[in-house]
Enzyme design. Structure first.
Site, PDB file in Angstrom:
ATOM      1  N   ASP A  91      -0.044   0.023  13.864  1.00  0.00           N
ATOM      2  CA  ASP A  91       0.329   1.250  14.578  1.00  0.00           C
ATOM      3  C   ASP A  91       0.572   0.986  16.065  1.00  0.00           C
ATOM      4  OD1 ASP A  91      -2.485   1.592  15.835  1.00  0.00           O
ATOM      5  OD2 ASP A  91      -2.888   1.489  13.685  1.00  0.00           O
ATOM      6  N   ASP A 112      -8.312  -5.303  13.387  1.00  0.00           N
ATOM      7  CA  ASP A 112      -8.070  -3.854  13.295  1.00  0.00           C
ATOM      8  C   ASP A 112      -7.458  -3.598  11.922  1.00  0.00           C
ATOM      9  OD1 ASP A 112      -7.463  -1.225  13.693  1.00  0.00           O
ATOM     10  OD2 ASP A 112      -5.874  -1.584  15.163  1.00  0.00           O
ATOM     11  N   SER A 113      -8.291  -3.722  10.907  1.00  0.00           N
ATOM     12  CA  SER A 113      -7.767  -3.773   9.541  1.00  0.00           C
ATOM     13  C   SER A 113      -8.135  -2.529   8.746  1.00  0.00           C
ATOM     14  CB  SER A 113      -8.367  -4.982   8.814  1.00  0.00           C
ATOM     15  OG  SER A 113      -9.716  -4.723   8.526  1.00  0.00           O
ATOM     16  N   ASP A 147      -9.902  -1.128   5.131  1.00  0.00           N
ATOM     17  CA  ASP A 147     -11.234  -1.447   4.582  1.00  0.00           C
ATOM     18  C   ASP A 147     -11.167  -2.688   3.672  1.00  0.00           C
ATOM     19  OD1 ASP A 147     -12.120   0.738   5.968  1.00  0.00           O
ATOM     20  OD2 ASP A 147     -11.711   2.113   4.321  1.00  0.00           O
ATOM     21  N   ASP A 207       0.590 -12.340   6.806  1.00  0.00           N
ATOM     22  CA  ASP A 207      -0.822 -12.198   6.482  1.00  0.00           C
ATOM     23  C   ASP A 207      -1.661 -12.834   7.593  1.00  0.00           C
ATOM     24  OD1 ASP A 207      -3.374 -12.338   5.456  1.00  0.00           O
ATOM     25  OD2 ASP A 207      -2.711 -12.866   3.423  1.00  0.00           O
ATOM     26  N   GLY A 208      -2.564 -12.038   8.174  1.00  0.00           N
ATOM     27  CA  GLY A 208      -3.402 -12.533   9.264  1.00  0.00           C
ATOM     28  C   GLY A 208      -4.275 -13.702   8.851  1.00  0.00           C
ATOM     29  N   GLU A 232       0.556  -8.255  11.720  1.00  0.00           N
ATOM     30  CA  GLU A 232       0.423  -7.144  10.761  1.00  0.00           C
ATOM     31  C   GLU A 232       1.125  -7.554   9.467  1.00  0.00           C
ATOM     32  OE1 GLU A 232      -0.744  -3.728  10.343  1.00  0.00           O
ATOM     33  OE2 GLU A 232       0.207  -4.172   8.424  1.00  0.00           O
ATOM     34  N   PRO A 289      -5.248  -6.315   0.591  1.00  0.00           N
ATOM     35  CA  PRO A 289      -4.886  -7.394   1.516  1.00  0.00           C
ATOM     36  C   PRO A 289      -5.936  -7.649   2.594  1.00  0.00           C
ATOM     37  CG  PRO A 289      -3.518  -5.444   1.904  1.00  0.00           C
ATOM     38  CD  PRO A 289      -4.293  -5.189   0.645  1.00  0.00           C
ATOM     39  N   GLN A 303       0.825  -1.203   0.000  1.00  0.00           N
ATOM     40  CA  GLN A 303       0.000   0.000   0.000  1.00  0.00           C
ATOM     41  C   GLN A 303       0.865   1.262   0.000  1.00  0.00           C
ATOM     42  OE1 GLN A 303      -2.161  -1.435   3.306  1.00  0.00           O
ATOM     43  NE2 GLN A 303      -0.356  -1.596   4.597  1.00  0.00           N
TER      44      GLN A 303
HETATM   45  N1  SAM Z   1      -7.696   2.232  12.533  1.00  0.00           N
HETATM   46  C1  SAM Z   1      -7.612   1.868  11.191  1.00  0.00           C
HETATM   47  C2  SAM Z   1      -8.822   2.108  10.344  1.00  0.00           C
HETATM   48  O1  SAM Z   1      -9.868   1.492  10.552  1.00  0.00           O
HETATM   49  O2  SAM Z   1      -8.723   2.956   9.467  1.00  0.00           O
HETATM   50  C3  SAM Z   1      -6.935   0.573  10.946  1.00  0.00           C
HETATM   51  C4  SAM Z   1      -5.507   0.752  11.392  1.00  0.00           C
HETATM   52  S1  SAM Z   1      -4.272  -0.387  11.032  1.00  0.00           S
HETATM   53  C5  SAM Z   1      -3.047   0.735  10.457  1.00  0.00           C
HETATM   54  C6  SAM Z   1      -4.780  -1.358   9.641  1.00  0.00           C
HETATM   55  C7  SAM Z   1      -3.689  -2.334   9.244  1.00  0.00           C
HETATM   56  O3  SAM Z   1      -4.253  -3.540   8.704  1.00  0.00           O
HETATM   57  C8  SAM Z   1      -2.733  -1.824   8.168  1.00  0.00           C
HETATM   58  O4  SAM Z   1      -1.501  -1.540   8.754  1.00  0.00           O
HETATM   59  C9  SAM Z   1      -2.649  -2.976   7.144  1.00  0.00           C
HETATM   60  O5  SAM Z   1      -1.346  -3.198   6.685  1.00  0.00           O
HETATM   61  C10 SAM Z   1      -3.197  -4.133   7.967  1.00  0.00           C
HETATM   62  N2  SAM Z   1      -3.698  -5.270   7.187  1.00  0.00           N
HETATM   63  C11 SAM Z   1      -4.475  -5.234   6.071  1.00  0.00           C
HETATM   64  N3  SAM Z   1      -4.714  -6.488   5.622  1.00  0.00           N
HETATM   65  C12 SAM Z   1      -4.069  -7.348   6.475  1.00  0.00           C
HETATM   66  C13 SAM Z   1      -3.932  -8.767   6.544  1.00  0.00           C
HETATM   67  N4  SAM Z   1      -4.506  -9.558   5.628  1.00  0.00           N
HETATM   68  N5  SAM Z   1      -3.210  -9.295   7.560  1.00  0.00           N
HETATM   69  C14 SAM Z   1      -2.622  -8.501   8.493  1.00  0.00           C
HETATM   70  N6  SAM Z   1      -2.713  -7.140   8.481  1.00  0.00           N
HETATM   71  C15 SAM Z   1      -3.428  -6.573   7.476  1.00  0.00           C
END
Ligand code: SAM
Length: 273
Positions: A90, A158-159, A161, A140-141, A109, A165, A34
């Site tokens: 974060d 906490d992902s 949208d 990857d979660g 993450e 990924p 991203q």
């Molecule tokens: N508070 C935020 C929001 O709702 O806008 C979410 C914050 S956090 C930074 C979201 C994180 O999810 C990102 O850092 C992204 O890299 C991670 N993410 C996305 N897909 C993922 C996956 N499949 N496995 C693990 N982490 C993932």
């Protein structure tokens, strides 16, 4: 990202955007997953954006992070001791869970650059990753949940949208995998977007969880820097969730929020029926 006269804008639709006046552009990088931008804004302090959408700001991150941790914390059968966080690079969710007294947290993450950026710019949140109770895994979660043998009292999605990924984090198959790694009385929560601007996210989360879990509920809160300010979370459990008494409060969360955030406007109810 190129700024127009020092304004960062998040597009909500073809015809609407929210703009922040920026005093400094601190970083703009493209990772394997991203684009990450970091701005210093006049009204909200430092702001982290991923692919042009606001993830957190210094001034209002507490609302999102309290809602995604303190509400499900009170829905597990007994006080949770272990938690899995998917996303959350974060450190904000892990930070709150440590403050709530959890003993073991695994944070998965996908993008190590989100963690690095947070270490530089949000030390209060990323400090969670240097606590011995927190294990940070960069992967990857979805794969982690499929393969792990560990079980948890609380699972927090906490992902970003449901695109790129994060898309699979809103699927029925993923929820079925999370059920396998839940301890007795455990609860899962996912951020599920703006009911007004992103009805797809809440519908996906709710309908997917409904196919897998016995008890599924939606709650909402006010997060000024997210689209429309009105935000949803979807929480689920294989067991009937009975709120435990609330004796703590945060800056946003309190006993009334624990109760009132589950009272939904009719248009939100209509999305999930
Ligand atoms: N508070 C935020 C929001 O709702 O806008 C979410 C914050 S956090 C930074 C979201 C994180 O999810 C990102 O850092 C992204 O890299 C991670 N993410 C996305 N897909 C993922 C996956 N499949 N496995 C693990 N982490 C993932």
């Amino acid at each position: 990202m190129k700024l127009i006269e020092n304004w960062f804008s998040e597009r909500y639709s073809d015809n609407l955007q929210l703009s922040f006046r920026v005093s400094d552009q601190l970083l703009s990088i493209k990772t394997d997953y991203q684009r990450i931008d970091l701005f210093d804004t006049y009204d909200f302090g430092k702001l982290l954006a991923i692919d042009g959408t606001v993830q957190l700001t210094e001034r209002d991150e507490y609302i999102y992070h309290e809602l995604i941790t303190m509400v499900p914390y009170h829905l597990t059968q007994k006080a949770p001791e272990s938690a899995l966080i998917i996303g959350g690079g974060d450190g904000g969710a892990a930070r709150r869970l440590l403050d709530l007294g959890l003993r073991r947290i695994v944070n998965v993450e996908i993008d190590d650059q989100v963690v690095e950026v947070s270490k530089r710019f949000f030390p209060n949140l990323s400090s969670a990753f240097s606590d011995s109770r927190v294990k940070l895994l960069i992967q990857d979660g979805i794969k982690y949940v499929k393969n792990t043998e560990e079980k948890f009292d609380l699972i927090i999605i906490d992902s970003t949208d449901p695109e790129g990924p994060a898309e699979g984090l809103f699927s029925k198959e993923f929820y079925a995998d999370t059920k396998r790694i839940m301890n007795q009385g455990a609860v899962l929560v996912s951020q599920s977007g703006s009911p007004f601007y992103q009805p797809k996210a809440i519908k996906l989360a709710y309908s997917g969880m409904k196919e897998v879990f016995n008890d599924v509920r939606v709650y909402t809160g006010f997060i000024p820097t997210y689209p429309s300010g009105f935000w949803s979370f979807t929480v689920a459990s294989p067991w009937t969730m009975k709120p435990r008494p609330v004796s703590i409060s945060g800056k946003y969360f309190n006993a009334e929020v624990m109760d009132g955030s589950f009272k939904l406007p009719q248009f939100v109810k209509d999305l999930i029926t």
